[in-house]
Design a protein around this motif. Sequence first.
Motif, PDB file in Angstrom:
ATOM      1  N   LEU A  21       0.800  -1.217   0.000  1.00 46.96           N
ATOM      2  CA  LEU A  21       0.000   0.000   0.000  1.00 46.96           C
ATOM      3  C   LEU A  21       0.837   1.274   0.000  1.00 46.96           C
ATOM      4  N   SER A  22       2.146   1.176   0.009  1.00 50.16           N
ATOM      5  CA  SER A  22       2.966   2.377   0.096  1.00 50.16           C
ATOM      6  C   SER A  22       2.940   3.207  -1.186  1.00 50.16           C
ATOM      7  N   LYS A  23       2.862   2.585  -2.347  1.00 51.62           N
ATOM      8  CA  LYS A  23       2.873   3.332  -3.608  1.00 51.62           C
ATOM      9  C   LYS A  23       1.467   3.789  -4.003  1.00 51.62           C
ATOM     10  N   VAL A  24       0.488   2.892  -3.902  1.00 52.82           N
ATOM     11  CA  VAL A  24      -0.903   3.219  -4.242  1.00 52.82           C
ATOM     12  C   VAL A  24      -1.767   2.797  -3.052  1.00 52.82           C
ATOM     13  N   PRO A  25      -1.951   3.705  -2.093  1.00 53.03           N
ATOM     14  CA  PRO A  25      -2.696   3.325  -0.894  1.00 53.03           C
ATOM     15  C   PRO A  25      -4.201   3.178  -1.089  1.00 53.03           C
ATOM     16  N   PHE A  26      -4.739   3.703  -2.173  1.00 52.61           N
ATOM     17  CA  PHE A  26      -6.196   3.669  -2.369  1.00 52.61           C
ATOM     18  C   PHE A  26      -6.485   3.511  -3.850  1.00 52.61           C
ATOM     19  N   VAL A  27      -7.261   2.493  -4.194  1.00 48.96           N
ATOM     20  CA  VAL A  27      -7.673   2.270  -5.580  1.00 48.96           C
ATOM     21  C   VAL A  27      -9.111   1.765  -5.566  1.00 48.96           C
ATOM     22  N   GLU A  28      -9.925   2.274  -6.508  1.00 50.99           N
ATOM     23  CA  GLU A  28     -11.319   1.842  -6.579  1.00 50.99           C
ATOM     24  C   GLU A  28     -11.828   1.897  -8.010  1.00 50.99           C
ATOM     25  N   GLY A  36      -7.894   6.532  -7.943  1.00 56.44           N
ATOM     26  CA  GLY A  36      -7.230   6.260  -6.687  1.00 56.44           C
ATOM     27  C   GLY A  36      -6.209   7.310  -6.324  1.00 56.44           C
ATOM     28  N   VAL A  37      -5.501   7.031  -5.250  1.00 60.30           N
ATOM     29  CA  VAL A  37      -4.482   7.917  -4.728  1.00 60.30           C
ATOM     30  C   VAL A  37      -3.133   7.221  -4.880  1.00 60.30           C
ATOM     31  N   VAL A  38      -2.171   7.943  -5.463  1.00 69.50           N
ATOM     32  CA  VAL A  38      -0.839   7.405  -5.739  1.00 69.50           C
ATOM     33  C   VAL A  38       0.185   8.295  -5.039  1.00 69.50           C
ATOM     34  N   SER A  39       1.116   7.685  -4.331  1.00 68.17           N
ATOM     35  CA  SER A  39       2.163   8.441  -3.647  1.00 68.17           C
ATOM     36  C   SER A  39       3.144   9.025  -4.650  1.00 68.17           C
ATOM     37  N   ASN A  78       3.349   8.240 -14.967  1.00 68.17           N
ATOM     38  CA  ASN A  78       3.712   7.056 -14.178  1.00 68.17           C
ATOM     39  C   ASN A  78       2.706   6.767 -13.071  1.00 68.17           C
ATOM     40  N   HIS A  79       2.015   7.801 -12.576  1.00 69.68           N
ATOM     41  CA  HIS A  79       1.015   7.593 -11.527  1.00 69.68           C
ATOM     42  C   HIS A  79      -0.133   6.742 -12.052  1.00 69.68           C
ATOM     43  N   ILE A  80      -0.540   6.987 -13.283  1.00 66.58           N
ATOM     44  CA  ILE A  80      -1.649   6.225 -13.858  1.00 66.58           C
ATOM     45  C   ILE A  80      -1.216   4.789 -14.127  1.00 66.58           C
ATOM     46  N   PHE A  81       0.018   4.598 -14.589  1.00 65.14           N
ATOM     47  CA  PHE A  81       0.505   3.234 -14.776  1.00 65.14           C
ATOM     48  C   PHE A  81       0.520   2.492 -13.443  1.00 65.14           C
ATOM     49  N   ALA A  82       0.973   3.143 -12.370  1.00 69.97           N
ATOM     50  CA  ALA A  82       0.974   2.524 -11.042  1.00 69.97           C
ATOM     51  C   ALA A  82      -0.447   2.204 -10.594  1.00 69.97           C
ATOM     52  N   LEU A  83      -1.397   3.093 -10.890  1.00 67.63           N
ATOM     53  CA  LEU A  83      -2.799   2.875 -10.530  1.00 67.63           C
ATOM     54  C   LEU A  83      -3.362   1.648 -11.238  1.00 67.63           C
ATOM     55  N   VAL A  84      -3.106   1.520 -12.543  1.00 66.57           N
ATOM     56  CA  VAL A  84      -3.588   0.363 -13.307  1.00 66.57           C
ATOM     57  C   VAL A  84      -2.962  -0.919 -12.755  1.00 66.57           C
ATOM     58  N   LEU A 140      -8.744   6.194   5.648  1.00 68.13           N
ATOM     59  CA  LEU A 140      -7.614   6.294   6.577  1.00 68.13           C
ATOM     60  C   LEU A 140      -8.088   6.463   8.010  1.00 68.13           C
ATOM     61  N   ALA A 141      -9.129   7.236   8.198  1.00 69.65           N
ATOM     62  CA  ALA A 141      -9.651   7.456   9.544  1.00 69.65           C
ATOM     63  C   ALA A 141     -10.129   6.148  10.163  1.00 69.65           C
ATOM     64  N   TYR A 142     -10.738   5.276   9.371  1.00 72.98           N
ATOM     65  CA  TYR A 142     -11.208   3.989   9.896  1.00 72.98           C
ATOM     66  C   TYR A 142     -10.043   3.060  10.205  1.00 72.98           C
ATOM     67  N   VAL A 143      -8.965   3.148   9.448  1.00 69.41           N
ATOM     68  CA  VAL A 143      -7.796   2.310   9.694  1.00 69.41           C
ATOM     69  C   VAL A 143      -7.153   2.674  11.028  1.00 69.41           C
ATOM     70  N   GLU A 144      -7.213   3.932  11.395  1.00 70.61           N
ATOM     71  CA  GLU A 144      -6.571   4.397  12.620  1.00 70.61           C
ATOM     72  C   GLU A 144      -7.393   4.115  13.877  1.00 70.61           C
ATOM     73  N   LEU A 145      -8.633   3.675  13.732  1.00 74.95           N
ATOM     74  CA  LEU A 145      -9.460   3.376  14.896  1.00 74.95           C
ATOM     75  C   LEU A 145      -8.976   2.102  15.577  1.00 74.95           C
ATOM     76  N   PRO A 146      -9.072   2.051  16.898  1.00 76.44           N
ATOM     77  CA  PRO A 146      -8.699   0.804  17.587  1.00 76.44           C
ATOM     78  C   PRO A 146      -9.700  -0.297  17.238  1.00 76.44           C
ATOM     79  N   ALA A 147      -9.211  -1.516  17.237  1.00 81.36           N
ATOM     80  CA  ALA A 147     -10.070  -2.659  16.923  1.00 81.36           C
ATOM     81  C   ALA A 147     -11.149  -2.809  17.992  1.00 81.36           C
ATOM     82  N   THR A 148     -12.381  -2.953  17.551  1.00 80.59           N
ATOM     83  CA  THR A 148     -13.500  -3.109  18.472  1.00 80.59           C
ATOM     84  C   THR A 148     -14.669  -3.768  17.748  1.00 80.59           C
ATOM     85  N   THR A 149     -15.542  -4.353  18.519  1.00 80.62           N
ATOM     86  CA  THR A 149     -16.769  -4.901  17.939  1.00 80.62           C
ATOM     87  C   THR A 149     -17.959  -3.995  18.219  1.00 80.62           C
ATOM     88  N   ALA A 150     -17.707  -2.893  18.934  1.00 80.18           N
ATOM     89  CA  ALA A 150     -18.783  -1.939  19.232  1.00 80.18           C
ATOM     90  C   ALA A 150     -19.173  -1.193  17.959  1.00 80.18           C
TER      91      ALA A 150
END
Length: 165
Positions: A21-28, A36-39, A78-84, A140-150
């Motif tokens: 996930l370091s080069k392309v952390p988000f792809v959809e 997506g988002v490319v570093s 190069n960002h688009i090539f990385a995204l693909v 990213l905000a959801y990734v930073e949340l502590p693990a919980t079942t609540a």
Amino acid sequence: MSDWESASAARALPPARPRKLSKVPFVELADGRLQGVVSSGSDIERVYVSSVAAGSYEFACSTNNNRPCGGARGSFCNHIFALVTEAVLQYGVERVARYLRVDAADMDAQAIYSIMMGARPSQADSAAAAQVFSRFLRHLAYVELPATTAPLPELQWFPPTRVVV
């Protein structure tokens, strides 16, 4: 009704292959685009929001603060090539090719990229890039949340129902 249809959690498909996930952390695959988002390769604090439209292959690439990508002047950067490449790892080559409406026999990320090479830059406004970046920040905000079942308050979309007798 199957078990997953009555569950309170959404079913998630595992990635076709593990990816870093370091080069392309988000792809959809959303809104008729691969996006997506490319570093940045040169500045650790800069990211690019890149997209390719399905069918027409019109593309856009800009920084998170809407400055145009210097490498996307008339052709894919190069960002688009990385995204693909990362989309193929995440979703599989068949799904990406079908979504983008690319027709090729022996498919891989390079084949998809090669078929789309003659595309033009998109004339779309920066609103789409802003939405993609906003979704990335929300993830990213959801990734930073502590693990919980609540339950998470912002994910409780449905108001409680009362049965009136």
